[in-house]
Motif scaffolding. Structure first.
Motif, mmCIF file in Angstrom:
data_model
loop_
_atom_site.group_PDB
_atom_site.id
_atom_site.type_symbol
_atom_site.label_atom_id
_atom_site.label_comp_id
_atom_site.label_asym_id
_atom_site.label_seq_id
_atom_site.Cartn_x
_atom_site.Cartn_y
_atom_site.Cartn_z
ATOM 1 N N PRO A 14 0.843 -1.208 0.000
ATOM 2 C CA PRO A 14 0.000 0.000 0.000
ATOM 3 C C PRO A 14 0.877 1.256 0.000
ATOM 4 C CG PRO A 14 -0.801 -1.581 1.613
ATOM 5 C CD PRO A 14 0.488 -2.124 1.070
ATOM 6 N N ARG A 15 0.373 2.281 -0.692
ATOM 7 C CA ARG A 15 1.199 3.473 -0.921
ATOM 8 C C ARG A 15 1.650 4.144 0.377
ATOM 9 N NH1 ARG A 15 1.207 5.342 -6.236
ATOM 10 N NH2 ARG A 15 -0.376 4.305 -7.497
ATOM 11 N N PHE A 16 0.715 4.289 1.318
ATOM 12 C CA PHE A 16 1.087 5.047 2.515
ATOM 13 C C PHE A 16 0.328 4.533 3.727
ATOM 14 C CE2 PHE A 16 0.890 9.243 4.940
ATOM 15 C CZ PHE A 16 2.178 9.084 5.438
ATOM 16 N N ASN A 17 1.063 4.187 4.766
ATOM 17 C CA ASN A 17 0.458 3.735 6.014
ATOM 18 C C ASN A 17 0.144 4.985 6.848
ATOM 19 O OD1 ASN A 17 -0.291 2.384 8.295
ATOM 20 N ND2 ASN A 17 1.646 1.286 8.566
ATOM 21 N N ARG A 18 -0.887 5.708 6.375
ATOM 22 C CA ARG A 18 -1.139 7.049 6.904
ATOM 23 C C ARG A 18 -1.433 7.039 8.410
ATOM 24 N NH1 ARG A 18 -2.730 11.898 4.357
ATOM 25 N NH2 ARG A 18 -2.604 10.738 2.420
ATOM 26 N N THR A 19 -2.298 6.102 8.830
ATOM 27 C CA THR A 19 -2.705 6.134 10.242
ATOM 28 C C THR A 19 -1.571 5.697 11.172
ATOM 29 O OG1 THR A 19 -3.734 3.984 9.831
ATOM 30 C CG2 THR A 19 -5.182 5.899 9.873
ATOM 31 N N GLU A 20 -0.470 5.201 10.580
ATOM 32 C CA GLU A 20 0.714 4.915 11.400
ATOM 33 C C GLU A 20 1.501 6.204 11.648
ATOM 34 O OE1 GLU A 20 1.782 2.190 12.833
ATOM 35 O OE2 GLU A 20 3.827 2.781 13.359
ATOM 36 N N HIS A 21 1.508 7.070 10.648
ATOM 37 C CA HIS A 21 2.429 8.213 10.702
ATOM 38 C C HIS A 21 1.781 9.539 11.062
ATOM 39 C CE1 HIS A 21 5.687 5.757 9.333
ATOM 40 N NE2 HIS A 21 4.919 5.287 8.381
ATOM 41 N N ILE A 22 0.458 9.609 10.940
ATOM 42 C CA ILE A 22 -0.182 10.876 11.281
ATOM 43 C C ILE A 22 -1.383 10.568 12.179
ATOM 44 C CG2 ILE A 22 -1.506 11.004 9.104
ATOM 45 C CD1 ILE A 22 -0.813 14.054 9.171
ATOM 46 N N ARG A 23 -1.490 11.306 13.280
ATOM 47 C CA ARG A 23 -2.440 10.963 14.336
ATOM 48 C C ARG A 23 -3.549 11.989 14.452
ATOM 49 N NH1 ARG A 23 0.080 7.242 17.474
ATOM 50 N NH2 ARG A 23 1.298 6.054 15.998
ATOM 51 N N GLN A 24 -4.756 11.495 14.761
ATOM 52 C CA GLN A 24 -5.872 12.425 14.986
ATOM 53 C C GLN A 24 -5.484 13.427 16.071
ATOM 54 O OE1 GLN A 24 -8.054 8.824 15.636
ATOM 55 N NE2 GLN A 24 -9.842 9.724 14.631
ATOM 56 N N ILE A 25 -4.953 12.928 17.178
ATOM 57 C CA ILE A 25 -4.412 13.807 18.226
ATOM 58 C C ILE A 25 -2.941 13.439 18.381
ATOM 59 C CG2 ILE A 25 -4.520 14.468 20.662
ATOM 60 C CD1 ILE A 25 -7.494 13.947 20.595
ATOM 61 N N PRO A 26 -2.027 14.305 17.888
ATOM 62 C CA PRO A 26 -0.604 13.960 17.963
ATOM 63 C C PRO A 26 -0.149 13.822 19.423
ATOM 64 C CG PRO A 26 -0.980 15.804 16.469
ATOM 65 C CD PRO A 26 -2.262 15.584 17.209
ATOM 66 N N PRO A 27 0.706 12.818 19.693
ATOM 67 C CA PRO A 27 1.089 12.548 21.090
ATOM 68 C C PRO A 27 1.795 13.706 21.798
ATOM 69 C CG PRO A 27 1.693 10.708 19.665
ATOM 70 C CD PRO A 27 1.253 11.818 18.761
ATOM 71 N N LEU A 28 2.694 14.429 21.095
ATOM 72 C CA LEU A 28 3.484 15.448 21.794
ATOM 73 C C LEU A 28 2.773 16.796 21.817
ATOM 74 C CD1 LEU A 28 7.017 14.609 20.327
ATOM 75 C CD2 LEU A 28 5.982 13.789 22.446
#
Ligand SMILES: [Zn+2]
Length: 507
Positions: free
Chosen positions: A431-445
């Motif tokens: 798959p082209r991009f594992n988006r939900t691995e790399h960008i988060r609805q609420i970023p952790p930091l």
């Protein structure tokens, strides 16, 4: 003189420490400052601390269990009635007594002490009064004069294990119903926002390793001195597990999903629970691994309580596990995986300028050139978090601002798995991009990310509570099913306390 020699010694010590310490790899990328935006607002209020929980004595725990109407309902619906005259069981007890018994094991440490405690007439009266209130005088008066002994339990336990899947399902349904009745996971009452969901709307999942009664791995050993052959009971379901990311523990893995109400001690309600695989699929083809088990548990909760706003989970959930839940319309919060490195997201080309946007630490960042070969990823402020409800699934976005000398640009970046993401890249056949691995609805930091991260502490305290309930952190049962049965008992105690103390004001 003394000063000079001591400073030399200190220097030598420091050198030693440096030598022993593992050499740290210099990162070839750094993050820019976290901007003020919807995730880190200027006037962020941290979650108020929960008041300290008062200790709940054992007898009170038992009172809460026998006062919980669902204990009788679930046991009567699911557990088999023991036929009269069964060999080895002179006194007959109704099925709900055995559900109370597994709760008593959680309260009194071992099956033996639970049995011994239930022989106490005054204590058994506590159980009878609970039965009288829920099932009437005739039922209470028909009970034997003392509670079941350990051999009653060991005689009945295989029957409970026979219906363990049904007992798990019925317990889960009763627990979710309890949470809904107590105002948690509500679709109607004020429940906070997507960015800041109320405590009672956030389900947290976690796994714990339950130690077997003994760490013995050999069925027979020979005494070195006498040559005598000794037989041992081995828990064939136990194995070496990683707990908390770095601790190795020998045991069986149980996963739990729970929630609690804001600032209310003892309000934790376990919603769902099951065992997860830790051995290879060849050895154990029926068990699921931890991530897929917790995902199944999450969907089981969503099916029964569509008001869930958010799930929090440790790093066991990766992008592929988060994507279906996000499509379902919930926020999924997990810490960023340690090994995650920046990925190219999109190259925006405008009339007078262009911007290379990457993902790093779970959010969109602009790659800025720096000296020394170190890349600087500058987090883009997120100005809005629009959500679109489609026919089949929800679509979440970050409305980001790209700072620019020509004036800022605004772009909408999907944070759900898009159709294009799933398409196979002809070069890599992945798959082209594992988006939900790399960008988060609420970023952790971010401030809101850290708030949700704080919720996880509670799930860990639930598990350490389970460990310390039992002697030497061992749950007194062999086999995964035996351990799950006792963990269900522990959850029934936890939930009965939440129900029984709900009227108490925090102090
Ligand atoms: Zn520009």
């Amino acid at each position: 003189m003394t000063t000079a020699s001591s400073s030399r010694r200190k220097k030598a010590l420091a050198t030693n420490v440096r030598k022993r310490a593992r050499p740290k790899k210099k990162p070839d990328w750094i993050m820019g400052a976290i901007p003020e935006d919807i995730f880190s607002p200027a006037h962020f209020d941290p979650e108020p601390k929960c008041p300290e929980a008062r200790p709940v004595p054992d007898l009170e725990r038992l009172r809460h269990v026998v006062a919980n109407p669902a204990v009788y309902e679930v046991a009567t619906a699911v557990l088999p009635h023991k036929l009269p005259g069964t060999r080895g069981c002179p006194a007959s007890y109704p099925p709900y007594v055995y559900l109370i018994y597994i709760c008593a094991i959680a309260i009194y440490d071992t099956a033996r002490s639970a049995g011994a405690t239930l022989q106490d007439a005054a204590l058994w009266d506590v159980v009878r009064e609970g039965v009288r209130r829920h099932l009437g005088d005739a039922e209470a008066d028909a009970l034997p004069d003392t509670g079941p002994r350990r051999y009653h339990w060991t005689g009945y336990q295989p029957k409970m294990l026979d219906v363990l899947p049904q007992l798990r399902d019925a317990s889960r349904d009763a627990w979710i119903a309890q949470a809904l009745a107590m105002g948690c996971l509500s679709e109607t009452r004020p429940r906070g926002s997507r960015l800041r969901p109320d405590r009672s709307q956030v389900v947290h999942g976690d796994a714990t390793v339950v130690r077997p009664p003994s760490d013995q791995t050999e069925e027979t050993t020979r005494d070195e001195k006498t040559g005598e052959l000794r037989r041992h009971r081995v828990d064939h379901d136990a194995g070496l597990q990683i707990e908390g990311g770095d601790r190795t523990v020998y045991g069986k893995k149980i996963v739990t999903m729970a929630l609690r109400r804001a600032q209310t001690p003892h309000s934790r309600i376990v919603l769902n629970m099951d065992s997860a695989r830790h051995r290879s699929p060849e050895d154990d083809p029926d068990r699921e691994e931890e991530a897929s088990t917790t995902l199944r548990l999450a969907h089981e909760i969503l099916d029964r309580a569509p008001g869930v706003l958010a799930f929090t989970q440790d790093t066991v959930w990766r992008g592929k596990h988060r994507a279906p839940l996000i499509a379902h319309g919930v926020t999924v919060f997990t810490r960023q995986h340690d090994g995650a490195t920046p990925r190219p997201l999109k190259h925006y080309v405008y009339r007078r300028c262009n911007h290379r946007i990457y993902t790093a630490t779970g959010r969109a960042c602009e790659l800025l050139p720096t000296v020394d070969g170190v890349s600087l990823y500058n987090p883009l402020p997120v100005r809005d978090d629009p959500v679109r409800e489609g026919k089949k699934s929800f679509r979440f976005y970050h409305d980001v601002e790209i700072p620019c000398p020509h004036g800022p640009h605004r772009e909408l970046i999907p944070v759900y798995e898009t159709r294009e993401d799933r398409e196979l890249d002809p070069r890599t056949r992945r798959p082209r991009f594992n988006r939900t691995e790399h960008i988060r609805q609420i970023p952790p930091l971010t401030d809101y990310g850290r708030r949700l991260l704080g919720f996880r502490q509670d799930s860990e305290s639930h598990h350490s509570n389970l460990d310390y309930t039992h002697r030497d952190k061992r749950v007194p049962a062999y086999g995964t099913d035996g351990a799950l049965l006792l963990c269900l008992g522990h959850a029934w105690v936890t939930n009965s306390i939440a129900l029984g103390t709900a009227h108490e004001r925090p102090h």
